[in-house]
Design a protein around this motif. Structure first.
Motif, short mmCIF file in Angstrom:
data_model
loop_
_atom_site.label_atom_id
_atom_site.label_comp_id
_atom_site.label_asym_id
_atom_site.label_seq_id
_atom_site.Cartn_x
_atom_site.Cartn_y
_atom_site.Cartn_z
N GLY A 265 0.85 -1.20 0.00
CA GLY A 265 0.00 0.00 0.00
C GLY A 265 0.87 1.23 0.00
O GLY A 265 0.68 2.10 0.80
N VAL B 23 -1.99 1.35 12.32
CA VAL B 23 -3.18 1.95 11.73
C VAL B 23 -4.39 1.03 11.83
O VAL B 23 -5.52 1.45 11.62
N GLY B 44 -8.49 9.14 8.77
CA GLY B 44 -7.30 8.58 9.39
C GLY B 44 -7.57 7.46 10.37
O GLY B 44 -6.65 6.95 11.01
N THR B 49 -7.52 1.48 4.90
CA THR B 49 -6.58 0.38 5.13
C THR B 49 -7.34 -0.94 5.26
O THR B 49 -6.95 -1.96 4.69
N1 LIG Z 1 1.02 3.77 2.65
C1 LIG Z 1 0.99 4.35 3.85
N2 LIG Z 1 2.13 4.68 4.48
C2 LIG Z 1 2.13 5.27 5.68
N3 LIG Z 1 1.03 5.57 6.37
C3 LIG Z 1 -0.15 5.28 5.81
C4 LIG Z 1 -0.24 4.64 4.53
N4 LIG Z 1 -1.54 4.47 4.23
C5 LIG Z 1 -2.24 4.96 5.27
N5 LIG Z 1 -1.41 5.45 6.22
C6 LIG Z 1 -1.83 6.04 7.52
O1 LIG Z 1 -2.70 5.15 8.15
C7 LIG Z 1 -3.73 5.84 8.83
C8 LIG Z 1 -5.07 5.31 8.39
O2 LIG Z 1 -5.27 5.67 7.04
P1 LIG Z 1 -6.58 5.26 6.25
O3 LIG Z 1 -6.79 3.80 6.35
O4 LIG Z 1 -6.44 5.82 4.89
O5 LIG Z 1 -7.69 6.04 7.07
P2 LIG Z 1 -9.17 6.45 6.63
O6 LIG Z 1 -9.50 5.77 5.36
O7 LIG Z 1 -10.04 6.01 7.77
O8 LIG Z 1 -9.15 7.94 6.49
C9 LIG Z 1 -3.53 7.32 8.53
O9 LIG Z 1 -2.91 7.90 9.63
C10 LIG Z 1 -2.63 7.32 7.34
O10 LIG Z 1 -1.79 8.44 7.35
#
Ligand SMILES: Nc1ncnc2c1ncn2[C@@H]1O[C@H](COP(=O)(O)OP(=O)(O)O)[C@@H](O)[C@H]1O
Ligand SMILES: [Mg+2]
Lengths: 265, 318
Positions: A265, B23, B44, B49
Motif C-alpha cells: 500500500g 493503523v 485517518g 486500510t
Molecule cells: N502507505 C501508507 N504509508 C504510511 N502511512 C499510511 C499509509 N496508508 C495509510 N497510512 C496512515 O494510516 C492511517 C489510516 O489511514 P486510512 O486507512 O487511509 O484512514 P481512513 O481511510 O479512515 O481515512 C492514517 O494515519 C494514514 O496516514
C-alpha cells in the motif's frame, strides 16, 4: 481458461485500451515526436554543415549537411524511442495516481496484463513515432542505402529497443511518487544518445567521456541501426545492441513486476 | 440473513502498521452474507486500510481475513473473482468515454462480446448514464463519475461489494442516489461493506455498524444497539434572560448550562412522562422557557461518547 490464454486475452484487452487512449489523445504522440524532430532540424540545419565536414564525410556546405543527415538520423530515432518510453512512464504513473492500477489489482485479471498492455501499446506508439521522424528525414533528403532486409532488421531492432526502454519506463512510472517525477525519471534516456555516437563519433570526445560513450548501451544500439539503414556491416554492434536490449528488458520486467505485485500500500 | 449462512467477511486479529504507526489494531469483524456493514470513523481512522486489506491490495501484518469464503492472503485470486471495489477516489479512465470504460471492465471480466455489450447498456441505463455514454469521462460531474465508478464495479456481478466513502464530496441529491443504489443491490442479495464518516449514512443503510477510531474497533452493533450505548437523549431549553436560566438550572440537577446561549441541556429519554415531569419542575421553579427541543440519541452522540472515551484512555495521566 488456462493462465497463458487468460494472460494473452487480458493483455490484448489492455492493449486495446492503450491504443484507444492514443487515438483519443493524439497530441501526446505528436508531443513525443516533436522534440526529436526539433533536434533533427537543429542539428542538420544549424550544425550540419560544420559537423558534416568534421566527421569527414564529404565536403562542406550542402554536401556536408546531407552527409551529416545520414549520420545523425539513427541517433534521432533512438531519441524518439526514448521519448515515447518517457511518455509511458507518465501514463503508468497517471494510472497509479488516478486509482486505476488499484482497481485493476482488485479484479480477477492476469497480473501481468496491465503492464504488457502498456508495453505493447508503447512499442506501437514508438514505431509510429519512428515512422513520422523518418518521414521528416526523408523530406530533408535522407536517402538510406538499406535494402528490404536492412529495413526489416532496423525496424526489428528499434522495436526490440523500444520494448526494453518501455519495460524500464513502466518500472520508473510505478516507482515514481507522482506524475511529475515520473516524467523526469526517464529523462536521461532521451539524452543518452548525446553521450554516445548519436551526434558525433565517440573518438572525437574527451577521454573519460569517450570511454563512457563506447561502453554505454545506446552506442551499439545507434551503431546497429546506422549499419542496418546504411547497408554497411553491422559488426559486433548488432549483437551488443540485442544483448543490451534483452538485458534491459529482463531487468525492467522483473523490477516492474516486483513493484506491481507488492502489497504494502 | 440466517445464522447458518456463511458470513461474507470474517477477520480475526487483523493488524497493520506503517513503521511505528499502528493503523489497524487487532480488528475482529464478522459480516453476514446479504447484509450491509458500515465501518464508521473519522479521517485517518483506518477505514481505507481495512478495505485495502480485504480487497487484496495490501497485506496485513498479522491476523486473518476471509472474504466470500477465501483467505485474502492465501487465495487472493479467488477473492478478486468474488468482489467488486469502489475506492475512495473515483477510478475511471478519463480519456475514455463512459461506455468505453464499462466495455473495458466487461472485457476484463471475459463476458464475451454480446453478453458484455448487453450488460454495459443495462448498467448505463440503470445508472442514468445512457445519454452521457459517448462523452469522455473527464467531462462528467462528481455525481456522474461516482455512478460510472459504481457501474464499473458491478459489471462482474460481484457477491461482496466494498464501497470506500461512496458519498464523500457528493451533493445531497447524488448522495441519496447512491443510497438508493445500495438498497437495490442489497435486495439483489449481495453483501456490502461500506465505510463512511457520516453517521446518518450508517444509520440509513447499515444492518451493523463498526466504529473505528485510530485503528481500534471501539464499538460494534446494530445502529439501535449503538444508540443504547449512550445514556440517552436530552431536552434543550432556551431562556429569555439569565434569571430564567438561573432558576431552571437550580431546579434541574444534572443539567448542563450554557450561559452564552442562555440554554440548558437536560438529560431525558424523550418519553412523554419524563417531559411532563420536566415541565412540572420548571413551573414550580417559575422559570420562563422560551424554546424547548427534544433530541433523541443519534449516532453522533454515540460517536462522540465512544471516541471521547478512547481519547481519554490514551491520554497520559495528568
Ligand atoms: N502507505 C501508507 N504509508 C504510511 N502511512 C499510511 C499509509 N496508508 C495509510 N497510512 C496512515 O494510516 C492511517 C489510516 O489511514 P486510512 O486507512 O487511509 O484512514 P481512513 O481511510 O479512515 O481515512 C492514517 O494515519 C494514514 O496516514
Ligand atoms: Mg479513507
Amino acid at each position: 481458461m488456462t493462465t497463458i490464454v487468460r494472460a494473452a486475452t487480458d493483455s490484448s484487452t489492455m492493449l486495446r485500451r492503450n491504443l484507444l487512449r492514443m487515438v483519443r489523445y493524439p497530441s501526446m504522440t505528436l508531443m513525443l515526436v516533436g522534440m526529436p524532430i526539433v533536434f533533427l532540424l537543429l542539428f542538420v540545419y544549424v550544425f550540419g554543415a560544420t559537423l558534416g565536414a568534421g566527421i569527414g564525410a564529404g565536403g562542406s556546405g550542402t554536401d556536408g549537411r546531407t552527409a551529416y543527415l545520414g549520420y545523425v538520423v539513427p541517433g534521432i530515432l533512438l531519441m524518439t524511442v526514448a521519448a515515447a518510453a518517457n511518455g509511458t512512464a507518465v501514463t503508468v504513473s497517471m494510472d497509479m495516481t488516478q486509482g486505476l492500477i488499484a482497481r485493476f489489482k482488485t479484479m480477477p485479471i492476469a497480473r501481468v496484463a496491465v503492464l504488457t498492455g502498456h508495453v505493447v501499446g508503447n512499442v506501437v506508439q514508438s514505431l509510429i513515432g519512428v515512422a513520422v521522424v523518418l518521414g521528416v528525414a526523408l523530406l530533408l533528403g535522407y536517402r538510406p542505402a538499406a535494402g528490404p532486409l536492412g529495413w526489416l532488421g532496423a525496424t526489428g531492432l528499434l522495436a526490440l529497443i523500444a520494448f526494453a526502454m518501455t519495460w524500464l519506463s513502466v518500472a520508473l512510472g510505478l516507482v515514481a511518487k507522482n506524475v511529475e517525477s515520473a516524467s523526469n525519471l526517464p529523462m536521461p534516456l532521451t539524452f543518452l544518445p548525446f553521450l554516445g555516437s548519436g551526434f558525433v563519433p565517440t573518438d572525437s570526445l574527451p577521454v573519460g567521456l569517450a570511454w563512457f560513450a563506447e561502453h554505454q548501451p545506446f552506442t551499439p544500439m545507434i551503431e546497429g541501426v546506422r549499419g542496418l539503414l546504411s547497408g554497411t556491416p553491422v559488426g559486433s554492434a548488432g549483437w551488443l545492441a540485442v544483448g543490451w536490449s534483452v538485458l534491459i528488458s529482463a531487468l525492467g520486467y522483473l523490477w516492474a513486476r516486483r513493484l506491481y505485485d507488492r502489497r504494502t500500500g | 440473513m440466517t445464522e447458518q449462512s456463511d458470513p461474507a467477511i470474517v477477520t480475526v486479529g487483523l493488524r497493520k502498521a506503517y513503521g511505528e504507526h499502528v493503523v489497524l489494531d487487532d480488528a475482529d469483524l464478522r459480516v453476514p452474507a446479504g447484509s450491509v456493514y458500515a465501518l464508521l470513523g473519522p479521517n485517518g481512522a483506518g477505514k481505507t486500510t481495512t478495505v485495502n486489506i480485504l480487497s487484496t491490495l495490501v497485506a496485513a501484518d498479522a491476523g486473518t481475513a476471509t472474504v466470500a469464503g477465501h483467505d485474502v492472503a492465501r487465495d487472493p485470486d479467488a477473492v478478486r473473482a468474488a468482489i467488486g471495489v469502489t475506492g475512495q477516489f473515483s477510478a475511471v479512465d478519463h480519456l475514455l468515454t463512459g461506455r468505453e470504460n464499462l466495455r473495458l471492465m466487461a472485457d476484463l471480466h471475459h463476458l464475451g462480446r454480446a453478453r458484455g455489450r448487453e450488460r454495459v447498456e443495462e448498467l448505463l441505463e440503470r445508472f442514468g448514464l445512457t445519454e452521457a455514454a459517448a462523452r469522455p469521462a473527464a467531462t462528467y460531474s462528481g455525481g456522474m463519475g461516482r455512478r460510472l465508478d459504481l457501474a464499473m464495479t458491478l459489471i462482474g456481478t460481484p457477491r461482496v461489494i466494498f464501497l470506500d466513502e461512496p458519498t464523500t464530496g457528493l451533493d445531497p441529491r447524488s448522495r441519496r442516489e447512491v443510497w438508493r443504489f445500495v438498497r437495490e443491490l442489497v435486495r439483489g442479495g449481495v453483501t456490502i461493506f461500506l465505510t463512511t464518516q457520516y453517521l446518518d449514512e450508517a444509520d440509513q443503510l447499515a444492518d451493523r455498524v463498526g466504529v473505528l477510531d485510530d485503528g481500534r474497533l471501539v464499538a460494534e452493533g446494530t445502529p439501535d444497539e449503538l444508540k443504547r450505548l449512550v445514556p440517552g437523549g436530552h431536552v434543550r431549553l432556551r431562556f429569555a434572560d439569565a434569571d430564567g436560566l438561573e432558576a431552571a438550572a437550580r431546579a434541574l440537577a444534572g443539567s448542563t448550562r450554557d450561559d452564552q446561549a442562555l440554554s440548558l441541556q437536560v438529560p431525558a429519554d424523550g418519553s412523554l412522562a419524563s417531559l411532563r415531569d420536566l415541565l412540572a419542575r420548571l413551573d414550580a421553579a417559575a422559570a420562563e422557557v422560551q424554546d424547548l427541543s427534544v433530541h433523541a440519541p443519534d449516532l453522533d452522540d454515540v460517536f462522540l461518547a465512544l471516541t471521547d472515551r478512547s481519547a481519554s484512555r490514551k491520554a497520559p495521566p495528568a
